[in-house]
Design an enzyme around this catalytic site. Structure first.
Site, PDB file in Angstrom:
ATOM      1  N   CYS A   1       0.876  -0.978   0.117  1.00  0.00           N
ATOM      2  CA  CYS A   1       0.152  -0.174   0.184  1.00  0.00           C
ATOM      3  C   CYS A   1       0.867   1.404  -0.115  1.00  0.00           C
ATOM      4  O   CYS A   1       1.682   1.349   1.021  1.00  0.00           O
ATOM      5  CB  CYS A   1      -0.943   0.084   1.321  1.00  0.00           C
ATOM      6  SG  CYS A   1      -1.891   1.561   1.551  1.00  0.00           S
TER       7      CYS A   1
ATOM      8  N   CYS B   1       0.781   3.698   3.256  1.00  0.00           N
ATOM      9  CA  CYS B   1       1.128   3.018   4.300  1.00  0.00           C
ATOM     10  C   CYS B   1       2.757   2.988   4.329  1.00  0.00           C
ATOM     11  O   CYS B   1       3.457   3.308   5.212  1.00  0.00           O
ATOM     12  CB  CYS B   1       0.829   1.318   4.461  1.00  0.00           C
ATOM     13  SG  CYS B   1      -0.691   0.989   5.195  1.00  0.00           S
TER      14      CYS B   1
ATOM     15  N   ASP C   1      -0.416  16.515  -1.654  1.00  0.00           N
ATOM     16  CA  ASP C   1      -0.724  15.550  -2.809  1.00  0.00           C
ATOM     17  C   ASP C   1       0.323  15.979  -4.072  1.00  0.00           C
ATOM     18  O   ASP C   1       0.729  17.033  -4.392  1.00  0.00           O
ATOM     19  CB  ASP C   1      -2.034  16.085  -3.458  1.00  0.00           C
ATOM     20  CG  ASP C   1      -2.666  14.891  -4.408  1.00  0.00           C
ATOM     21  OD1 ASP C   1      -3.562  14.142  -3.966  1.00  0.00           O
ATOM     22  OD2 ASP C   1      -2.159  14.673  -5.605  1.00  0.00           O
TER      23      ASP C   1
ATOM     24  N   ASN D   1     -12.902  10.113  -1.785  1.00  0.00           N
ATOM     25  CA  ASN D   1     -13.588   9.352  -3.052  1.00  0.00           C
ATOM     26  C   ASN D   1     -13.446   7.929  -2.501  1.00  0.00           C
ATOM     27  O   ASN D   1     -12.714   7.432  -2.146  1.00  0.00           O
ATOM     28  CB  ASN D   1     -12.563   9.422  -4.122  1.00  0.00           C
ATOM     29  CG  ASN D   1     -12.417  10.838  -4.782  1.00  0.00           C
ATOM     30  OD1 ASN D   1     -13.471  11.516  -4.823  1.00  0.00           O
ATOM     31  ND2 ASN D   1     -11.390  11.259  -5.058  1.00  0.00           N
TER      32      ASN D   1
ATOM     33  N   HIS E   1      -8.410   8.186   2.374  1.00  0.00           N
ATOM     34  CA  HIS E   1      -7.890   9.220   2.544  1.00  0.00           C
ATOM     35  C   HIS E   1      -8.910  10.567   2.388  1.00  0.00           C
ATOM     36  O   HIS E   1      -9.680  10.147   1.666  1.00  0.00           O
ATOM     37  CB  HIS E   1      -6.520   9.352   1.576  1.00  0.00           C
ATOM     38  CG  HIS E   1      -6.977   9.302   0.067  1.00  0.00           C
ATOM     39  ND1 HIS E   1      -6.927   7.889  -0.217  1.00  0.00           N
ATOM     40  CD2 HIS E   1      -7.111  10.001  -0.885  1.00  0.00           C
ATOM     41  CE1 HIS E   1      -7.450   7.895  -1.657  1.00  0.00           C
ATOM     42  NE2 HIS E   1      -7.538   9.206  -1.931  1.00  0.00           N
TER      43      HIS E   1
ATOM     44  N   HIS F   1      -9.054  14.372   0.955  1.00  0.00           N
ATOM     45  CA  HIS F   1      -8.461  15.814   0.153  1.00  0.00           C
ATOM     46  C   HIS F   1      -8.808  16.831   1.101  1.00  0.00           C
ATOM     47  O   HIS F   1     -10.011  17.194   1.111  1.00  0.00           O
ATOM     48  CB  HIS F   1      -8.650  15.564  -1.204  1.00  0.00           C
ATOM     49  CG  HIS F   1      -8.708  14.361  -2.013  1.00  0.00           C
ATOM     50  ND1 HIS F   1      -7.557  14.345  -2.883  1.00  0.00           N
ATOM     51  CD2 HIS F   1      -9.071  13.161  -2.116  1.00  0.00           C
ATOM     52  CE1 HIS F   1      -7.478  12.949  -3.407  1.00  0.00           C
ATOM     53  NE2 HIS F   1      -8.527  12.188  -3.108  1.00  0.00           N
TER      54      HIS F   1
END
Ligand code: AMP
Ligand code: ZN
Length: 112
Positions: free
Chosen positions: A3, A6, A29, A85, A98, A100
């Site tokens: 991941c 992670c 990001d 999302n 996550h 944003h």
């Protein structure tokens, strides 16, 4: 576990960290959609919003407790947007939940 988030949390993949506490990690990001675009993630691997339960939801409340601190540190005094999302139709590309945090300009009224 394979991941990417992670690995970022573990420091095995570099990121621009903006916040960290016992349960939460936040970083910029790599493909920003606004002047401020931070990803706020729980350190615990939860694949998506679809996997939030009574047992792990403390990680999610910790994310939302961190959000105003990060927003203040980023100078988002005039508001911001938090987006999650989830799954295929939500266009989730990274399967570690996550949020944003977007701001630094007047954002679009469009949600889809
Ligand atoms: P989503 O489409 O909601 O799953 O969002 C995944 C986000 O992760 C996208 O906005 C990507 O630009 C961002 N992203 C992917 N890899 C990295 C990385 N290594 N460092 C920072 N952001 C990343
Ligand atoms: Zn993960």
């Amino acid at each position: 576990m394979d991941c990417i988030f992670c690995k970022i949390i573990a420091g095995d993949i570099p990121s621009t960290k903006v916040y960290e506490d016992g349960k939460v990690f936040a970083f910029r990001d790599i493909n920003p959609q606004a002047p401020v675009h931070v990803l706020v993630v729980p350190k615990e691997h939860i694949p998506s919003a679809d996997f939030i339960t009574a047992e792990n939801s403390g990680n999610i409340s910790a994310v939302f407790e961190a959000v105003p601190k990060i927003a203040a540190a980023e100078g988002l005094t005039n508001g911001y947007r938090v987006i999650n999302n989830c799954g295929e139709d939500g266009c989730q590309s990274v399967k570690h939940i996550h949020f944003h945090l977007l701001g630094g300009k007047k954002l679009s009224e469009k949600m889809d």
